[in-house]
Design a protein around this motif. Sequence first.
Motif, PDB file in Angstrom:
ATOM      1  N   ARG A 126       0.843  -1.214   0.000  1.00 42.43           N
ATOM      2  CA  ARG A 126       0.000   0.000   0.000  1.00 42.43           C
ATOM      3  C   ARG A 126       0.873   1.257   0.000  1.00 42.43           C
ATOM      4  O   ARG A 126       0.564   2.248  -0.684  1.00 42.43           O
ATOM      5  CB  ARG A 126      -0.918  -0.026   1.226  1.00 42.43           C
ATOM      6  CG  ARG A 126      -2.014   1.040   1.193  1.00 42.43           C
ATOM      7  CD  ARG A 126      -2.810   1.006   2.486  1.00 42.43           C
ATOM      8  NE  ARG A 126      -3.536  -0.242   2.623  1.00 42.43           N
ATOM      9  CZ  ARG A 126      -4.764  -0.444   2.104  1.00 42.43           C
ATOM     10  NH1 ARG A 126      -5.347   0.513   1.400  1.00 42.43           N
ATOM     11  NH2 ARG A 126      -5.382  -1.595   2.284  1.00 42.43           N
ATOM     12  N   GLU A 127       1.957   1.224   0.760  1.00 37.04           N
ATOM     13  CA  GLU A 127       2.844   2.387   0.809  1.00 37.04           C
ATOM     14  C   GLU A 127       3.529   2.624  -0.539  1.00 37.04           C
ATOM     15  O   GLU A 127       3.735   3.766  -0.957  1.00 37.04           O
ATOM     16  CB  GLU A 127       3.892   2.178   1.901  1.00 37.04           C
ATOM     17  CG  GLU A 127       4.878   3.329   2.078  1.00 37.04           C
ATOM     18  CD  GLU A 127       4.207   4.617   2.546  1.00 37.04           C
ATOM     19  OE1 GLU A 127       4.792   5.694   2.327  1.00 37.04           O
ATOM     20  OE2 GLU A 127       3.094   4.533   3.130  1.00 37.04           O
ATOM     21  N   ASN A 130       1.182   4.398  -2.738  1.00 33.51           N
ATOM     22  CA  ASN A 130       1.078   5.809  -2.331  1.00 33.51           C
ATOM     23  C   ASN A 130       2.280   6.616  -2.820  1.00 33.51           C
ATOM     24  O   ASN A 130       2.124   7.760  -3.274  1.00 33.51           O
ATOM     25  CB  ASN A 130       0.964   5.905  -0.810  1.00 33.51           C
ATOM     26  CG  ASN A 130      -0.342   5.320  -0.291  1.00 33.51           C
ATOM     27  OD1 ASN A 130      -1.338   5.253  -1.024  1.00 33.51           O
ATOM     28  ND2 ASN A 130      -0.359   4.877   0.963  1.00 33.51           N
ATOM     29  N   LYS A 133       1.948   7.179  -6.575  1.00 36.39           N
ATOM     30  CA  LYS A 133       0.930   8.187  -6.878  1.00 36.39           C
ATOM     31  C   LYS A 133       1.461   9.593  -6.636  1.00 36.39           C
ATOM     32  O   LYS A 133       1.200  10.521  -7.413  1.00 36.39           O
ATOM     33  CB  LYS A 133      -0.302   7.930  -6.008  1.00 36.39           C
ATOM     34  CG  LYS A 133      -1.479   8.824  -6.334  1.00 36.39           C
ATOM     35  CD  LYS A 133      -2.675   8.454  -5.483  1.00 36.39           C
ATOM     36  CE  LYS A 133      -3.863   9.367  -5.801  1.00 36.39           C
ATOM     37  NZ  LYS A 133      -5.050   9.028  -4.981  1.00 36.39           N
TER      38      LYS A 133
END
Length: 622
Positions: A126-127, A130, A133
Amino acid sequence: MAQRVALAEGGNKKTSRVRVAVRLRPCVGNSDEKDEGPCVRGLDSQNLEIVNWRNATETVKYQFDVFHAEQTTQQEVFRSSVKPILQHILTGQNASVFAYGPTGAGKTHTMLGSQEQPGVIPRAVREVFNLVKAKEEDGGWDYSIGMSYLEIYNEKVLDLLSPGSQDLPIREDKDKNILIPGLTLTTISSFSDFDKHFIPASLNRTTASTKLNQRSSRSHAVLLLKVVRTQRDLPHRQQTGKLYLVDLAGSEDNRRTGNQGIRLKESGAINLSLFTLSKVVDSLNSGTAVRVPYRDSKLTRLLQDSLGGSAHSVMITNISPEYEYYFDTFNALNFAAKSKLIVNKPFTRETVAAPVLSVKRTREDHGVRGSVTEPQKKRLKEERKTEQDGSSPSAQIHSPSVMDRLLALEKLMMSCQDKDKQLKDVAQSRKEIQVLKEKQKELETKALLFSRLAGEKSGATKESIFKNNTAPLQRKPSTATTANKQKAVVQPLKVSQLQPLQQLAVVKKQSVCVKKKERKLSDQVEGPDGKENIMEHGWESQLDTSVLEQSRQKILQVLNTGSLKDLKGLQQIGDKKAKLILGWREIHGHFTKLEDLGKVEGMTEKRYSSFMKTNILSAMGK
């Protein structure tokens, strides 16, 4: 076409030490029967101590990068140990996180977690999304993320995203990057897309129940996250970073786990790979090791980049507080203390697209292509064909570029220089050969003169030299040798004047020359017609009949009852002949008489007589 460019941050080669974090899991179940309490205790955020098993009143202290106590949450473990290294994979560098520890210490919980408390793997993925993005908003780069998931079970690399796959090989390319041909690489665009592939693949991992753990991992699991970013503008640089998330299987004591059958085999493979991992760490720390045993195990081969390679590595060591796991905890802490001394050398993996050279057009081409009619088009096509075929002389003159002409001229000049050098070398070598021939002729003439002078001097002394050389043969007193030696006629020998063979066995050993002469004298007798007759069959008549019969019986006994070694002990019987005799004996039985030996393959009459003579004489000589 792309070329590989290895870059370090800031233009300088930097090193990165393996970061080691220790996590202590809470006590599970009831407290110990002896109520001894935990064997490990944390002192602060980096230090802990464990009871010294040699002296219970003392403790052994350790210091690591981070120490996570029992109350530490999954979020805190990820934020302090894993999150700082994730930014490197977006700049073309590698990173690695692996959990180590004995069975039942909480490694899988640390890496995977649960739905309510996700572990390192889901939080790290997930990191990464992020970070990508946030980078895409800055612009200038395009990102793509791919995932692979595998397990090492019984020293076999299995693809968890493709359950039907066989054992996959581990290879190393020319740039010393570790890769696995045939491993599935799935492109993912979001965390939900990752979850859709990862959860079913996790169910394919091999797990089983033991006495110490209800869901024990029977294999090492490795999740590979590959991030590739490409520059939108020229020169279209491309950087590739990899993140390895490894959940190691725990070392097991089969006396306490109760493993049997296939579980025992799995435990042996796990312990062997972890033992190889400890050897790799020891070799890296020694600094004098000629060879680091990466190839001794599939696990260490895969972690080659993480330990002593080019990755930013973090090791999370999981330990248990109970006294029944004391030695497992003690060994895990010692391994962690050695691992924090390993130094890696990260660098950026970057490929740059080679520039494409644009071909400049001449003004005539621009002018012609401005307005071209049908007849002109046909004429241009014909000219192009003639240029390709090389039929027109103008095309042959103007087609090569200036650089091609210069290169051709340089080659021509070099070839001329080489030819001149070759001619000079040939002329010089011919002169040298002529000089050597003249010297050889002079030496040959001198040698002939010396040989003639030496021949004249030595001619007078040849007769005396011959007499001196034959003198040692006259040591044996015999009437047969008193004849005049200047005569070439051999005097006839009387049998009574020769020593009997029985007496020769008692006489002391004489020189080799005397023995050879005696044999010649005994074998050769001059006949009444003045010619020498070789006594091939008359030698038996000179021997005592009882001694001769006794020798024949001994030879017959060896032929009938002797082993291969005994047969090879006979004269003129080698390994092959001894095997043939044994084979004949097994088929036809014992030899009734010595003459039956002639029936053996390869034993002719001449060989038989020679065999009998040498063996009987040697037996009597002993």
